[in-house]
Motif scaffolding. Structure first.
Motif, PDB file in Angstrom:
ATOM      1  N   ILE A  44       0.631  -1.185   0.445  1.00 47.63           N
ATOM      2  CA  ILE A  44       0.155  -0.230  -0.171  1.00 47.63           C
ATOM      3  C   ILE A  44       1.210   0.786   0.133  1.00 47.63           C
ATOM      4  CG2 ILE A  44      -1.727  -0.913   1.089  1.00 47.63           C
ATOM      5  CD1 ILE A  44      -1.219   0.637   3.551  1.00 47.63           C
ATOM      6  N   ALA A  45       0.276   2.396  -0.118  1.00 50.19           N
ATOM      7  CA  ALA A  45       0.893   3.360  -0.661  1.00 50.19           C
ATOM      8  C   ALA A  45       0.468   4.544   0.262  1.00 50.19           C
ATOM      9  CB  ALA A  45       1.997   3.852  -1.891  1.00 50.19           C
ATOM     10  N   TYR A  46       0.538   5.351   1.149  1.00 45.61           N
ATOM     11  CA  TYR A  46      -0.541   6.175   1.152  1.00 45.61           C
ATOM     12  C   TYR A  46      -0.425   7.694   0.688  1.00 45.61           C
ATOM     13  CZ  TYR A  46      -0.089   3.250   5.558  1.00 45.61           C
ATOM     14  OH  TYR A  46      -0.292   2.603   6.391  1.00 45.61           O
ATOM     15  N   LEU A  47      -1.848   7.932   0.207  1.00 46.48           N
ATOM     16  CA  LEU A  47      -1.760   9.446  -0.976  1.00 46.48           C
ATOM     17  C   LEU A  47      -2.225  10.687  -0.366  1.00 46.48           C
ATOM     18  CD1 LEU A  47      -3.878   7.543  -3.471  1.00 46.48           C
ATOM     19  CD2 LEU A  47      -0.862   7.697  -3.264  1.00 46.48           C
ATOM     20  N   PRO A  48      -2.429  11.679  -0.385  1.00 49.57           N
ATOM     21  CA  PRO A  48      -2.817  13.537  -0.129  1.00 49.57           C
ATOM     22  C   PRO A  48      -4.777  12.554   0.494  1.00 49.57           C
ATOM     23  CG  PRO A  48      -2.237  12.953  -2.328  1.00 49.57           C
ATOM     24  CD  PRO A  48      -1.811  11.930  -1.930  1.00 49.57           C
ATOM     25  N   GLU A  49      -4.603  13.709   1.982  1.00 51.00           N
ATOM     26  CA  GLU A  49      -5.920  13.352   1.571  1.00 51.00           C
ATOM     27  C   GLU A  49      -6.518  12.319   2.266  1.00 51.00           C
ATOM     28  OE1 GLU A  49      -9.319  15.921  -0.472  1.00 51.00           O
ATOM     29  OE2 GLU A  49      -7.590  16.989  -1.330  1.00 51.00           O
ATOM     30  N   GLY A  50      -5.582  11.224   2.593  1.00 44.93           N
ATOM     31  CA  GLY A  50      -5.874   9.943   2.887  1.00 44.93           C
ATOM     32  C   GLY A  50      -6.437   8.927   2.442  1.00 44.93           C
ATOM     33  N   ALA A  51      -6.287   9.101   1.438  1.00 45.24           N
ATOM     34  CA  ALA A  51      -6.242   8.160  -0.044  1.00 45.24           C
ATOM     35  C   ALA A  51      -5.194   7.086   0.206  1.00 45.24           C
ATOM     36  CB  ALA A  51      -6.554   8.660  -1.260  1.00 45.24           C
ATOM     37  N   VAL A  52      -5.738   5.472  -0.181  1.00 44.72           N
ATOM     38  CA  VAL A  52      -4.627   4.798  -0.393  1.00 44.72           C
ATOM     39  C   VAL A  52      -4.521   3.989  -1.613  1.00 44.72           C
ATOM     40  CG1 VAL A  52      -4.225   2.924   0.987  1.00 44.72           C
ATOM     41  CG2 VAL A  52      -4.699   4.422   2.064  1.00 44.72           C
ATOM     42  N   ALA A  53      -3.303   3.859  -2.202  1.00 40.63           N
ATOM     43  CA  ALA A  53      -3.374   3.022  -3.467  1.00 40.63           C
ATOM     44  C   ALA A  53      -2.746   1.257  -2.674  1.00 40.63           C
ATOM     45  CB  ALA A  53      -2.395   3.275  -4.238  1.00 40.63           C
ATOM     46  N   MET A  54      -2.686   0.580  -3.848  1.00 41.63           N
ATOM     47  CA  MET A  54      -2.714  -1.029  -3.507  1.00 41.63           C
ATOM     48  C   MET A  54      -2.858  -1.584  -4.083  1.00 41.63           C
ATOM     49  SD  MET A  54      -5.263  -3.355  -0.892  1.00 41.63           S
ATOM     50  CE  MET A  54      -7.168  -3.507  -2.031  1.00 41.63           C
ATOM     51  N   ARG A  55      -1.501  -2.346  -3.728  1.00 33.11           N
ATOM     52  CA  ARG A  55      -1.505  -3.555  -5.258  1.00 33.11           C
ATOM     53  C   ARG A  55      -0.402  -4.267  -5.503  1.00 33.11           C
ATOM     54  NH1 ARG A  55       4.822  -0.529  -7.252  1.00 33.11           N
ATOM     55  NH2 ARG A  55       5.569  -0.486  -5.386  1.00 33.11           N
ATOM     56  N   SER A  56       0.054  -5.228  -5.757  1.00 34.86           N
ATOM     57  CA  SER A  56       0.377  -6.499  -5.394  1.00 34.86           C
ATOM     58  C   SER A  56       1.836  -6.890  -6.122  1.00 34.86           C
ATOM     59  CB  SER A  56      -0.054  -7.967  -6.258  1.00 34.86           C
ATOM     60  OG  SER A  56       0.315  -9.105  -6.428  1.00 34.86           O
ATOM     61  N   SER A  57       2.732  -6.974  -5.773  1.00 41.90           N
ATOM     62  CA  SER A  57       4.011  -6.757  -4.873  1.00 41.90           C
ATOM     63  C   SER A  57       3.831  -7.949  -7.015  1.00 41.90           C
ATOM     64  CB  SER A  57       4.657  -8.026  -4.884  1.00 41.90           C
ATOM     65  OG  SER A  57       4.534  -9.319  -4.613  1.00 41.90           O
ATOM     66  N   LEU A  58       3.497  -9.187  -7.117  1.00 39.08           N
ATOM     67  CA  LEU A  58       4.175 -10.177  -8.650  1.00 39.08           C
ATOM     68  C   LEU A  58       3.727  -8.909 -10.015  1.00 39.08           C
ATOM     69  CD1 LEU A  58       3.344 -13.827  -7.726  1.00 39.08           C
ATOM     70  CD2 LEU A  58       5.461 -12.531  -7.463  1.00 39.08           C
ATOM     71  N   ASP A  59       1.960  -7.745  -9.486  1.00 38.76           N
ATOM     72  CA  ASP A  59       1.812  -6.958 -10.959  1.00 38.76           C
ATOM     73  C   ASP A  59       2.350  -5.982  -9.900  1.00 38.76           C
ATOM     74  OD1 ASP A  59       0.103  -6.192 -12.964  1.00 38.76           O
ATOM     75  OD2 ASP A  59      -1.473  -6.905 -12.715  1.00 38.76           O
ATOM     76  N   PRO A  60       2.877  -5.005 -10.069  1.00 41.38           N
ATOM     77  CA  PRO A  60       3.077  -3.667  -9.514  1.00 41.38           C
ATOM     78  C   PRO A  60       2.392  -2.690 -10.837  1.00 41.38           C
ATOM     79  CG  PRO A  60       5.057  -4.564 -10.509  1.00 41.38           C
ATOM     80  CD  PRO A  60       4.877  -5.789 -10.390  1.00 41.38           C
ATOM     81  N   ASP A  61       1.649  -2.612 -11.589  1.00 38.24           N
ATOM     82  CA  ASP A  61       1.856  -2.499 -12.592  1.00 38.24           C
ATOM     83  C   ASP A  61      -0.152  -1.718 -12.487  1.00 38.24           C
ATOM     84  OD1 ASP A  61       3.924  -1.535 -13.786  1.00 38.24           O
ATOM     85  OD2 ASP A  61       3.760  -3.249 -15.710  1.00 38.24           O
ATOM     86  N   THR A  62      -0.729  -2.996 -11.927  1.00 44.74           N
ATOM     87  CA  THR A  62      -2.108  -2.914 -11.298  1.00 44.74           C
ATOM     88  C   THR A  62      -2.754  -1.869  -9.957  1.00 44.74           C
ATOM     89  OG1 THR A  62      -2.304  -4.122 -12.973  1.00 44.74           O
ATOM     90  CG2 THR A  62      -4.271  -4.771 -11.604  1.00 44.74           C
ATOM     91  N   VAL A  63      -2.908  -1.856 -10.126  1.00 48.30           N
ATOM     92  CA  VAL A  63      -2.983  -0.056  -8.576  1.00 48.30           C
ATOM     93  C   VAL A  63      -4.184  -0.110  -8.426  1.00 48.30           C
ATOM     94  CG1 VAL A  63      -1.994   1.412  -7.547  1.00 48.30           C
ATOM     95  CG2 VAL A  63      -0.485   1.209  -9.407  1.00 48.30           C
TER      96      VAL A  63
END
Length: 97
Positions: A44-63
């Motif tokens: 996961i990655a923390y984004l502005p305004e409390g949003a979050v991005a999530m991905r699989s380590s095996l498919d990092p281009d799909t977020v």
């Protein structure tokens, strides 16, 4: 005055469009402690305004990206066991309750 269903839908669509328009190329990705670099894991990655991005380590281009409210609802549901997996009979894999 309370928002109508149409206004809520329009607001959520605007929020989602803004969230996916963010440049996240420089975000810092986090994973659960103790996982090895070569293991499959959720990041996961923390984004502005409390949003979050999530991905699989095996498919990092799909977020996938979640607003703060969506992420909070997910985390609280996970803590309450809403997404716990229960084993099925042999050969049927796992199923969510």
């Amino acid at each position: 005055m309370a928002e109508t269903a149409e206004e809520i839908k329009a607001r959520k669509e605007r929020e989602r469009d803004e969230l996916y328009a963010l440049d996240i190329s420089g975000v810092e990705w986090h994973c659960a402690p103790g996982t090895e670099e070569h293991e499959e894991r959720v990041e996961i990655a923390y984004l502005p305004e409390g949003a979050v991005a999530m991905r699989s380590s095996l498919d990092p281009d799909t977020v996938l990206r979640y607003t703060e409210a969506e992420w909070r609802a997910f985390v609280l549901g996970a803590r309450d066991g809403e997404f716990d997996l229960e084993p099925r009979a042999h050969g049927e894999g796992l199923a969510a309750e």
